[in-house]
Design a protein around this motif. Sequence first.
Motif, PDB file in Angstrom:
ATOM      1  N   CYS A   1      35.680  38.521  38.652  1.00 30.22           N
ATOM      2  CA  CYS A   1      35.809  37.179  39.881  1.00 30.22           C
ATOM      3  C   CYS A   1      34.288  37.421  39.574  1.00 30.22           C
ATOM      4  O   CYS A   1      33.095  38.002  40.066  1.00 30.22           O
TER       5      CYS A   1
ATOM      6  N   GLY B   1      38.013  34.617  36.273  1.00 26.76           N
ATOM      7  CA  GLY B   1      38.479  33.491  36.199  1.00 26.76           C
ATOM      8  C   GLY B   1      39.859  33.953  35.363  1.00 26.76           C
ATOM      9  O   GLY B   1      41.282  33.762  35.855  1.00 26.76           O
ATOM     10  N   GLU B   2      39.509  34.761  34.494  1.00 22.79           N
ATOM     11  CA  GLU B   2      40.731  35.542  33.690  1.00 22.79           C
ATOM     12  C   GLU B   2      41.446  36.444  34.910  1.00 22.79           C
ATOM     13  O   GLU B   2      40.947  37.789  35.210  1.00 22.79           O
ATOM     14  N   TRP B   3      42.647  36.475  34.085  1.00 25.76           N
ATOM     15  CA  TRP B   3      43.530  37.700  34.613  1.00 25.76           C
ATOM     16  C   TRP B   3      45.072  37.731  34.375  1.00 25.76           C
ATOM     17  O   TRP B   3      45.577  36.959  33.290  1.00 25.76           O
TER      18      TRP B   3
ATOM     19  N   SER C   1      34.704  28.107  35.230  1.00 21.76           N
ATOM     20  CA  SER C   1      36.297  28.601  35.388  1.00 21.76           C
ATOM     21  C   SER C   1      36.774  28.756  36.275  1.00 21.76           C
ATOM     22  O   SER C   1      36.342  28.887  37.557  1.00 21.76           O
ATOM     23  N   SER C   2      37.863  28.339  35.731  1.00 17.35           N
ATOM     24  CA  SER C   2      39.254  28.135  36.225  1.00 17.35           C
ATOM     25  C   SER C   2      39.548  28.975  36.437  1.00 17.35           C
ATOM     26  O   SER C   2      39.786  30.243  35.432  1.00 17.35           O
ATOM     27  N   ILE C   3      40.553  29.410  37.115  1.00 16.67           N
ATOM     28  CA  ILE C   3      42.119  31.010  36.980  1.00 16.67           C
ATOM     29  C   ILE C   3      42.704  30.582  36.228  1.00 16.67           C
ATOM     30  O   ILE C   3      43.373  29.710  36.305  1.00 16.67           O
ATOM     31  N   ARG C   4      42.810  31.440  35.389  1.00 19.40           N
ATOM     32  CA  ARG C   4      43.520  31.141  34.365  1.00 19.40           C
ATOM     33  C   ARG C   4      44.285  32.699  33.673  1.00 19.40           C
ATOM     34  O   ARG C   4      43.381  33.491  33.389  1.00 19.40           O
TER      35      ARG C   4
ATOM     36  N   SER D   1      35.616  33.969  45.624  1.00 22.96           N
ATOM     37  CA  SER D   1      36.275  33.190  44.318  1.00 22.96           C
ATOM     38  C   SER D   1      37.240  34.676  44.848  1.00 22.96           C
ATOM     39  O   SER D   1      38.737  34.770  43.753  1.00 22.96           O
TER      40      SER D   1
ATOM     41  N   GLY E   1      41.572  40.888  37.433  1.00 18.34           N
ATOM     42  CA  GLY E   1      40.893  39.652  37.491  1.00 18.34           C
ATOM     43  C   GLY E   1      39.890  39.980  37.261  1.00 18.34           C
ATOM     44  O   GLY E   1      38.791  40.651  37.727  1.00 18.34           O
TER      45      GLY E   1
ATOM     46  N   MET F   1      41.898  34.194  43.563  1.00 17.34           N
ATOM     47  CA  MET F   1      42.646  34.764  42.573  1.00 17.34           C
ATOM     48  C   MET F   1      43.354  34.889  42.891  1.00 17.34           C
ATOM     49  O   MET F   1      44.379  35.156  42.324  1.00 17.34           O
TER      50      MET F   1
END
Length: 199
Positions: free
Chosen positions: A99, A42-44, A3-6, A106, A97, A110
């Motif tokens: 979270c 993590g998606e934004w 779950s990387s921030i991407r 989190s 995003g 972000m």
Amino acid sequence: MTSSIRKVFQGVASRQQMFRMFDRHSQRPDRHLGDGTPLYAGEWFEIAEAAHDYMFEVLPPLWIRGSMFAMREFLTGSVTSVFFALRIDEAIRYFHGYCDLSDQASVEAMRVAIIDRESRPVRAMTRGERLEHIWSTTADDYRGYAGPRWPAEARGKRTVLIYGGKEGSFLKLLDDLTDDEIAAKLPVQLRHLPLTIAA
């Protein structure tokens, strides 16, 4: 899958694009079986002010913290939409995003990641950002997941339809696209952006 921030979309998403990206993984084969947290958390992406304000008025937020608010309806597990109004280079910009609220850090992680990414002076994209943009903008009929006809190690991974000229069209794993195939899939205005290494 971690779950990387991407960042999953380049530019400011239209309202239609925003709603479509709220569930970028709706076609996954195990949708009703497994926990989707690692896919979404993590998606934004960036949205317009009007879309941000609309989402604020849809339902009473779960919470409001300064220039951020969270939706009270959870997408999966403890993952929900968090909306940000952030000052970047003297302008207020708006972001959505996903979270995982089971991780108390989190939301702040972000927020910091978005500001860091969007404060870079040169417009550029990482390979990962290019692939995520392609996935976000490809119509459902032209993207999917490797099924039982694929080798065992590929099953469940994302696929996109490639136009191979004389070879015809064929499915290929998203992660295996060549630089030329990525360029062909990107909008013209993004094809020649510098390639950067993820920070």
